[in-house]
Design an enzyme around this catalytic site. Sequence first.
Site, mmCIF file in Angstrom:
data_model
loop_
_atom_site.group_PDB
_atom_site.id
_atom_site.type_symbol
_atom_site.label_atom_id
_atom_site.label_comp_id
_atom_site.label_asym_id
_atom_site.label_seq_id
_atom_site.Cartn_x
_atom_site.Cartn_y
_atom_site.Cartn_z
ATOM 1 N N SER A 143 -5.942 -28.266 48.360
ATOM 2 C CA SER A 143 -7.307 -27.749 48.452
ATOM 3 C C SER A 143 -8.196 -28.804 49.078
ATOM 4 O O SER A 143 -7.933 -30.002 48.948
ATOM 5 C CB SER A 143 -7.836 -27.402 47.058
ATOM 6 O OG SER A 143 -9.219 -27.118 47.094
ATOM 7 N N TYR A 156 -10.117 -30.463 38.465
ATOM 8 C CA TYR A 156 -9.408 -29.676 39.472
ATOM 9 C C TYR A 156 -9.160 -30.514 40.724
ATOM 10 O O TYR A 156 -8.058 -30.524 41.273
ATOM 11 C CB TYR A 156 -10.214 -28.429 39.822
ATOM 12 C CG TYR A 156 -9.579 -27.562 40.883
ATOM 13 C CD1 TYR A 156 -8.454 -26.798 40.601
ATOM 14 C CD2 TYR A 156 -10.111 -27.507 42.176
ATOM 15 C CE1 TYR A 156 -7.864 -25.999 41.574
ATOM 16 C CE2 TYR A 156 -9.539 -26.711 43.151
ATOM 17 C CZ TYR A 156 -8.412 -25.956 42.850
ATOM 18 O OH TYR A 156 -7.826 -25.173 43.821
#
Length: 234
Positions: A143, A156
């Site tokens: 990501s 995250y």
Amino acid sequence: MMNLNGKVAVITGASSGIGAGIAQAFAQQHMNVVLGGRNEQRLKEVASNIQEETQVQVSTFVVDVTKNEEVNHLVEFAQKQFGKIDVLVNSAGQMLSSTVTDGDVEAWDTMLDVNVKGMLYGINAVLPKFLEQSSGHIINIASISGFEVTKQSTLYSMTKTAVHTLTQGLEKELAKTGVRATSISPGMVETSMTESTDWGGRKKLEPKDIAEAAIYALQQPAHVNVNEVTVRPV
């Protein structure tokens, strides 16, 4: 460009979102696919959609990637079904409460188990066979959060930074073996995880956009390893 016709891909997190999009795009390239995920009904729906549109072979396998034994069984199942595995896509992921100040230890554990340990389990399961056949491609879905940390994304982002580090190190470990490793870092993608997230008025990416990046990496000549791809919305 490498011909993908007849190659076999195992895809985790394939019941929805990016994983499902990659499975559908691979099938359109005439690749056979094994769909792994926790939701059996959704896996069957994705498989049914693929079979309606293509002539490839599709199998499903219910798996919890946080359990090493289950991941091993997924890979064993794929090997028995098709006699080979050419590609592993680690797409299973969780994006939960990510601020340190929230103190949500359960959410942290889940993200670490799925986003990092689950990925390692998948790699560990396929790697002996890939090394034996001197070919294979591992695609890890990371990501842009691994590059850019916000005050809401600390945990995250930490897990996705780990994916970058893992893939870069793996590429070096696998040099001259014929096995390739690619990390794909999407920006905001239209999935169930991001449906309530505002993206500043910009159109979010679609799962098929990430699938195209994966196909690009796979189609390169055997001596070319696309180690890192970043895909952002305009």
